[in-house]
Write an enzyme that holds these catalytic residues in place. Structure first.
Site, PDB file in Angstrom:
ATOM      1  N   LYS A 188       0.876  -1.191   0.000  1.00 60.79           N
ATOM      2  CA  LYS A 188       0.000   0.000   0.000  1.00 60.79           C
ATOM      3  C   LYS A 188       0.906   1.232   0.000  1.00 60.79           C
ATOM      4  O   LYS A 188       1.467   1.607   1.018  1.00 60.79           O
ATOM      5  CB  LYS A 188      -0.868  -0.019   1.255  1.00 60.79           C
ATOM      6  CG  LYS A 188      -2.176   0.736   1.184  1.00 60.79           C
ATOM      7  CD  LYS A 188      -2.158   2.214   0.923  1.00 60.79           C
ATOM      8  CE  LYS A 188      -1.808   3.123   2.057  1.00 60.79           C
ATOM      9  NZ  LYS A 188      -1.806   4.562   1.610  1.00 60.79           N
ATOM     10  N   GLU A 264       9.935   1.206  10.460  1.00 62.14           N
ATOM     11  CA  GLU A 264      10.980   2.216  10.282  1.00 62.14           C
ATOM     12  C   GLU A 264      10.306   3.575  10.429  1.00 62.14           C
ATOM     13  O   GLU A 264       9.501   3.981   9.589  1.00 62.14           O
ATOM     14  CB  GLU A 264      11.660   2.083   8.919  1.00 62.14           C
ATOM     15  CG  GLU A 264      12.950   2.898   8.897  1.00 62.14           C
ATOM     16  CD  GLU A 264      13.685   2.813   7.567  1.00 62.14           C
ATOM     17  OE1 GLU A 264      13.571   1.802   6.874  1.00 62.14           O
ATOM     18  OE2 GLU A 264      14.358   3.802   7.236  1.00 62.14           O
ATOM     19  N   CYS A 298      14.009  10.228   6.463  1.00 65.46           N
ATOM     20  CA  CYS A 298      14.048   9.804   7.870  1.00 65.46           C
ATOM     21  C   CYS A 298      15.479   9.802   8.400  1.00 65.46           C
ATOM     22  O   CYS A 298      15.686   9.930   9.594  1.00 65.46           O
ATOM     23  CB  CYS A 298      13.365   8.467   8.057  1.00 65.46           C
ATOM     24  SG  CYS A 298      13.960   7.190   6.972  1.00 65.46           S
ATOM     25  N   GLU A 396      11.071  15.772  14.933  1.00 68.73           N
ATOM     26  CA  GLU A 396      11.385  15.519  13.526  1.00 68.73           C
ATOM     27  C   GLU A 396      10.615  16.523  12.672  1.00 68.73           C
ATOM     28  O   GLU A 396       9.390  16.549  12.686  1.00 68.73           O
ATOM     29  CB  GLU A 396      10.981  14.092  13.131  1.00 68.73           C
ATOM     30  CG  GLU A 396      11.379  13.777  11.712  1.00 68.73           C
ATOM     31  CD  GLU A 396      10.982  12.375  11.258  1.00 68.73           C
ATOM     32  OE1 GLU A 396       9.824  11.989  11.450  1.00 68.73           O
ATOM     33  OE2 GLU A 396      11.860  11.684  10.712  1.00 68.73           O
TER      34      GLU A 396
HETATM   35  P1  NDP Z   1       2.209   8.819   7.759  1.00 65.09           P
HETATM   36  O1  NDP Z   1       2.836   8.003   8.798  1.00 65.09           O
HETATM   37  O2  NDP Z   1       0.798   9.285   7.954  1.00 65.09           O
HETATM   38  O3  NDP Z   1       2.220   8.042   6.342  1.00 65.09           O
HETATM   39  C1  NDP Z   1       3.074   6.962   6.028  1.00 65.09           C
HETATM   40  C2  NDP Z   1       2.289   5.844   5.344  1.00 65.09           C
HETATM   41  O4  NDP Z   1       1.302   5.333   6.239  1.00 65.09           O
HETATM   42  C3  NDP Z   1       1.515   6.288   4.107  1.00 65.09           C
HETATM   43  O5  NDP Z   1       1.431   5.225   3.171  1.00 65.09           O
HETATM   44  C4  NDP Z   1       0.119   6.560   4.666  1.00 65.09           C
HETATM   45  O6  NDP Z   1      -0.854   6.504   3.662  1.00 65.09           O
HETATM   46  C5  NDP Z   1       0.016   5.408   5.649  1.00 65.09           C
HETATM   47  N1  NDP Z   1      -0.957   5.599   6.714  1.00 65.09           N
HETATM   48  C6  NDP Z   1      -1.453   6.753   7.235  1.00 65.09           C
HETATM   49  N2  NDP Z   1      -2.355   6.476   8.213  1.00 65.09           N
HETATM   50  C7  NDP Z   1      -2.432   5.133   8.315  1.00 65.09           C
HETATM   51  C8  NDP Z   1      -3.161   4.240   9.140  1.00 65.09           C
HETATM   52  N3  NDP Z   1      -4.041   4.667  10.057  1.00 65.09           N
HETATM   53  N4  NDP Z   1      -2.986   2.920   8.980  1.00 65.09           N
HETATM   54  C9  NDP Z   1      -2.118   2.458   8.074  1.00 65.09           C
HETATM   55  N5  NDP Z   1      -1.399   3.242   7.240  1.00 65.09           N
HETATM   56  C10 NDP Z   1      -1.539   4.563   7.372  1.00 65.09           C
HETATM   57  O7  NDP Z   1       3.117  10.046   7.473  1.00 65.09           O
HETATM   58  P2  NDP Z   1       2.666  11.463   6.857  1.00 65.09           P
HETATM   59  O8  NDP Z   1       2.549  11.250   5.431  1.00 65.09           O
HETATM   60  O9  NDP Z   1       1.463  12.034   7.513  1.00 65.09           O
HETATM   61  O10 NDP Z   1       3.896  12.365   7.330  1.00 65.09           O
HETATM   62  C11 NDP Z   1       3.852  12.940   8.645  1.00 65.09           C
HETATM   63  C12 NDP Z   1       5.203  12.894   9.285  1.00 65.09           C
HETATM   64  O11 NDP Z   1       5.654  11.553   9.392  1.00 65.09           O
HETATM   65  C13 NDP Z   1       6.302  13.589   8.512  1.00 65.09           C
HETATM   66  O12 NDP Z   1       6.304  14.949   8.784  1.00 65.09           O
HETATM   67  C14 NDP Z   1       7.525  12.885   9.035  1.00 65.09           C
HETATM   68  O13 NDP Z   1       7.901  13.465  10.247  1.00 65.09           O
HETATM   69  C15 NDP Z   1       7.052  11.465   9.278  1.00 65.09           C
HETATM   70  N6  NDP Z   1       7.388  10.532   8.176  1.00 65.09           N
HETATM   71  C16 NDP Z   1       8.440   9.705   8.326  1.00 65.09           C
HETATM   72  C17 NDP Z   1       8.811   8.868   7.292  1.00 65.09           C
HETATM   73  C18 NDP Z   1       9.976   7.969   7.398  1.00 65.09           C
HETATM   74  O14 NDP Z   1      10.564   7.626   6.376  1.00 65.09           O
HETATM   75  N7  NDP Z   1      10.333   7.518   8.575  1.00 65.09           N
HETATM   76  C19 NDP Z   1       8.101   8.869   6.015  1.00 65.09           C
HETATM   77  C20 NDP Z   1       6.952   9.746   5.981  1.00 65.09           C
HETATM   78  C21 NDP Z   1       6.637  10.535   7.031  1.00 65.09           C
HETATM   79  P3  NDP Z   1      -1.382   7.863   2.950  1.00 65.09           P
HETATM   80  O15 NDP Z   1      -0.177   8.698   2.684  1.00 65.09           O
HETATM   81  O16 NDP Z   1      -2.061   7.352   1.723  1.00 65.09           O
HETATM   82  O17 NDP Z   1      -2.334   8.481   3.915  1.00 65.09           O
END
Ligand code: NDP
Length: 500
Positions: A188, A264, A298, A396
């Site tokens: 996903k 992660e 990250c 972060e």
């Molecule tokens: P999220 O954690 O919301 O998104 C990451 C993934 O999880 C996306 O595929 C998202 O889908 C999915 N997701 C969101 N909500 C759910 C849920 N309830 N159950 C299962 N999957 C879910 O990150 P954000 O995009 O909101 O980013 C917010 C913050 O997260 C950033 O500012 C950063 O600090 C951190 N981040 C860290 C990352 C890393 O590599 N460690 C990567 C991305 C974000 P969808 O996008 O379709 O909603």
């Protein structure tokens, strides 16, 4: 479409994608569709179906059937390796296409996207060898009456949830290793960056992966993502994203079937620079470590912890680098910093820059919203006079914001570096091997760089200490994560009776 094109432009109309179940691309039909605007250009570039809960069930059922009838796990390592090698070759063949759609949906510079796609092909090629070398253990020291075997078995159906910052790279840090183990997949991607995950599903099918082994569902995290983390027929879930959603993943696993988890999550990664470092190397590395992918990374090195005697010099050198960096149209080959991927992320970064000022930190340079025609970016921000308790030093930000904190002694540098809930990555810059090793041992981080940063290849595992996550991806460690261990006790000769 694989020639190196110097001047690219967004497509005249958005490209339509289907989701991918049981070897077939499924068109949106009557489903709702998500239209993605390029963050670098502000025009629609892709149209992606919003899967329904029934679509998710179909995808998991296909992966379940493909695992249970052993059409993939029952093949020998050579056959699995051949598919992974062909997939690597097809990624190379279609690299320009993949880089183009990655840039359009994510906003990263095209030159960076090209390099990432090349690295992804390499991961498939490397993992093909692992499919053949995965093995267990034996115990020939249990006495004449017993022989012990330890075998590794694929864990089953694996859900993979990926974020928007490196849609193809993070996917490819998982998929080839999961496939090498013999598992099947339901992926996903983030709703805003689904295109290249769907292209990978097509490539794997062309490479000869049996139907049902790789499935991709598209839609939002709160609907389809939540459904996947709760799904009782998924045996393991690999999640990459925010720490807050990571908590939801852990809760869902506990509420449902205790699926195994790989997580992660976030990072607030230190860059420790000693006075004896090559300061030119360090300044460039530190600028790269926070500017790369506009800091939406990250493992970004967002906290510069520098020996006080060189702090002012290094700050000046980094400022000079920041003012020279090329910010522009992500499709321009010369661009080094492209667009911020989402509006929400853009607001988050700007709000942290404001918070930093309000908390009393000194903005040395950058932190400005930059227009890119239809899209927008933020110039890399450098903050001095930062204290350990400030939000910009602790949370972060996921953007190009670098804080400087000076230190006087090695122990102080280590204490500042470890003063965070996270433990994803760290870098140390020094020409003194004793200091480098001391810091590498004592700072809590899953990935470490000495006199460089953000370097790597498919051999070395990825993952975090503390609240940065659980488990490791990539390398042989990454394949083993997707297996479970079985102990087999074999009696040799006649068993001594319990009842004579
Ligand atoms: P999220 O954690 O919301 O998104 C990451 C993934 O999880 C996306 O595929 C998202 O889908 C999915 N997701 C969101 N909500 C759910 C849920 N309830 N159950 C299962 N999957 C879910 O990150 P954000 O995009 O909101 O980013 C917010 C913050 O997260 C950033 O500012 C950063 O600090 C951190 N981040 C860290 C990352 C890393 O590599 N460690 C990567 C991305 C974000 P969808 O996008 O379709 O909603």
């Amino acid at each position: 479409m694989n020639q190196h094109i110097e001047a690219l432009s967004p497509p005249a109309k958005p490209r339509k994608f289907g989701f991918f179940v049981d070897g077939q691309s499924v068109e949106a039909g009557s489903r709702e569709v998500f239209e993605r605007n390029s963050p670098g250009h502000g025009v629609p570039v892709t149209r992606i179906p919003k899967c329904t809960p029934e679509d998710l069930d179909d995808a998991v059922a296909a992966a379940r059937r493909a695992f249970d009838d052993r059409r993939w796990s029952g093949l020998n390592g050579q056959a699995r390796a051949a598919v992974l090698l062909r997939a690597g070759a097809l990624i190379r063949e279609r690299s320009e296409e993949i880089a183009y759609w990655e840039t359009l949906e994510n906003g990263k510079p095209i030159s960076q996207a090209r390099a990432e796609v090349g690295g992804c092909a390499d991961m498939f090629e490397y993992a093909s060898g692992l499919a053949r070398s995965l093995h267990g253990d034996s115990f020939n020291n249990l006495g004449d009456g017993m022989f012990g075997l330890v075998t590794r078995e694929p864990i089953g159906v694996v859900g993979i949830i990926t974020p928007w910052n490196f849609p193809f790279l993070i996917l490819c840090e998982r998929v080839p290793y999961v496939l090498a183990s013999g598992c099947t997949i339901v992926a996903k991607p983030s709703e805003v960056t689904s295109a290249t995950t769907l292209i990978l599903a097509e490539i794997l099918s062309q490479a000869g992966l049996p139907d049902g082994v790789m499935n991709v569902v598209t839609g939002s995290g709160s609907t389809i993502g939540q459904g996947l983390i709760e799904h009782p027929l998924v045996d393991m879930l690999s999640f990459t994203g925010s720490t807050s959603v990571g908590r939801k993943v852990v809760e869902a696993a506990g509420r449902t079937n205790f699926k195994k988890l790989g997580l992660e999550l976030g990072g607030k990664n230190p860059q420790i620079v000693f006075a004896d470092a090559d300061l030119e190397d360090a300044a460039d590395g530190v600028a790269f470590g926070i500017g790369f992918n506009t800091g939406q990374c990250c493992v970004s090195g967002s906290r510069l912890i520098v020996e006080r005697s060189v702090a002012d010099d290094l700050a000046r050198m980094i400022e000079e680098k920041f003012t020279k960096v090329v910010i522009g149209d992500p499709l321009n080959n010369a661009t080094q910093i492209g667009a911020i991927t989402t509006d929400a992320q853009n607001s988050t970064i700007l709000s942290y820059i404001e918070k930093g000022r309000a908390e009393g930190a000194r903005l040395i340079c950058g932190g400005e919203q930059i227009g890119l025609g239809g899209g927008r970016s933020i110039s890399p921000a450098l903050f001095g006079d930062v204290t350990r308790d400030m939000a910009i030093a602790r949370e972060e930000i996921f953007g190009p914001v670098l804080t400087i904190m000076p230190f006087d002694a090695v122990e102080e540098a280590i204490a500042i570096a470890n003063d965070t809930e996270y433990g994803l990555a760290a870098s140390v810059w020094t020409k003194n091997i004793d200091k480098a090793l001391l810091v590498t041992r004592r700072v809590q981080a899953g990935r470490f760089w000495v006199n460089t940063t953000l370097a790597g290849g498919p051999e070395l595992p990825l993952g975090g200490f503390k609240q940065s996550g659980w488990g490791r991806e990539a390398g042989m460690y990454g394949v083993e994560e997707y297996t479970q261990v079985k102990s087999v006790h074999i009696e040799i000769g006649k068993r001594s009776p319990w009842i004579a």
